[in-house]
Design a protein around this motif. Structure first.
Motif, short mmCIF file in Angstrom:
data_model
loop_
_atom_site.label_atom_id
_atom_site.label_comp_id
_atom_site.label_asym_id
_atom_site.label_seq_id
_atom_site.Cartn_x
_atom_site.Cartn_y
_atom_site.Cartn_z
N CYS A 141 0.87 -1.18 0.00
CA CYS A 141 0.00 0.00 0.00
C CYS A 141 0.90 1.23 0.00
O CYS A 141 1.58 1.49 1.00
N THR A 142 0.91 1.94 -1.11
CA THR A 142 1.76 3.11 -1.25
C THR A 142 0.94 4.38 -1.04
O THR A 142 -0.15 4.52 -1.59
N ALA A 143 1.47 5.27 -0.21
CA ALA A 143 0.74 6.46 0.19
C ALA A 143 1.38 7.73 -0.35
O ALA A 143 2.59 7.80 -0.58
N SER A 144 0.56 8.74 -0.51
CA SER A 144 1.04 10.07 -0.88
C SER A 144 0.11 11.09 -0.26
O SER A 144 -1.04 10.81 0.06
N GLY A 145 0.61 12.30 -0.06
CA GLY A 145 -0.25 13.39 0.39
C GLY A 145 -0.03 13.85 1.80
O GLY A 145 -0.47 14.93 2.17
N ARG A 146 0.59 13.08 2.64
CA ARG A 146 0.91 13.49 4.01
C ARG A 146 2.21 12.85 4.43
O ARG A 146 2.67 11.92 3.79
N THR A 147 2.77 13.34 5.52
CA THR A 147 3.96 12.69 6.06
C THR A 147 3.59 11.28 6.50
O THR A 147 2.82 11.08 7.44
N PHE A 148 4.15 10.30 5.81
CA PHE A 148 3.71 8.92 5.99
C PHE A 148 3.94 8.43 7.41
O PHE A 148 3.12 7.73 7.98
N SER A 149 5.06 8.81 8.00
CA SER A 149 5.38 8.32 9.34
C SER A 149 4.45 8.87 10.41
O SER A 149 4.49 8.41 11.55
N ASP A 153 7.62 0.66 5.48
CA ASP A 153 8.89 1.27 5.14
C ASP A 153 8.60 2.75 4.92
O ASP A 153 8.12 3.13 3.83
N ASN A 154 8.87 3.55 5.92
CA ASN A 154 8.50 4.97 5.81
C ASN A 154 9.33 5.71 4.77
O ASN A 154 8.89 6.73 4.24
N ALA A 155 10.51 5.20 4.47
CA ALA A 155 11.32 5.83 3.42
C ALA A 155 10.68 5.65 2.04
O ALA A 155 10.92 6.44 1.13
N LYS A 156 9.86 4.60 1.90
CA LYS A 156 9.20 4.32 0.63
C LYS A 156 7.71 4.66 0.67
O LYS A 156 6.99 4.37 -0.29
N ASN A 157 7.26 5.23 1.79
CA ASN A 157 5.83 5.56 1.94
C ASN A 157 4.94 4.35 1.67
O ASN A 157 3.87 4.49 1.06
N THR A 158 5.35 3.20 2.13
CA THR A 158 4.64 1.96 1.79
C THR A 158 4.44 1.10 3.03
O THR A 158 5.35 0.95 3.85
N ALA A 159 3.24 0.56 3.14
CA ALA A 159 2.91 -0.44 4.14
C ALA A 159 2.73 -1.78 3.44
O ALA A 159 2.33 -1.82 2.27
N TYR A 160 3.00 -2.83 4.18
CA TYR A 160 2.93 -4.18 3.61
C TYR A 160 2.08 -5.08 4.49
O TYR A 160 1.96 -4.89 5.69
#
Length: 122
Positions: free
Chosen positions: A22-30, A73-80
């Motif tokens: 799940c890749t996110a965009s639009g806010r600080t992912f962490s 992986d907050n560096a990749k803005n992705t949850a698994y």
């Protein structure tokens, strides 16, 4: 809000594995908690797993404990969501969601992905 895009669903035999992303965009992912939910036909949305912004806190639904693992992986803005030992009853559309806290309650998540189909054959 956060925009979310899931990937990684598909068809797998019982006992097999899949990893959803799940890749996110639009806010600080962490700064956001992430959750995974699923919905099978004719059934309400079921909590699968949730993880805190820095990944220190995780929680799982009883039906997936010991088989599924949530990570990010907050560096990749992705949850698994790593899904092992899959069963036919895991068949559902899987949704990722972003919210403020780690919780099992779907109403606490304010951004949702479009969903990805997971089908487990017997």
């Amino acid at each position: 809000q956060v925009q979310l895009v899931e990937s990684g669903g598909g068809l797998v035999q019982a006992g097999g594995s899949l990893r959803l992303s799940c890749t996110a965009s639009g806010r600080t992912f962490s700064s956001v908690a992430m959750g995974w939910f699923r919905q099978a036909p004719g059934v309400g949305r079921e909590f699968v797993s949730s993880i805190s912004g820095l990944g220190r806190i995780t929680t799982y639904g009883d039906s997936v404990k010991g088989r599924f693992t949530i990570s990010r992986d907050n560096a990749k803005n992705t949850a698994y969501l790593q899904m092992n030992s899959l069963k036919p009853e895991d068949t559902a559309v899987y949704y990722c969601a972003a919210g403020r806290i780690v919780t099992t309650n779907p109403t606490s998540f304010d951004s949702w992905g479009q969903g990805t189909q997971v089908t487990v054959s017997s």
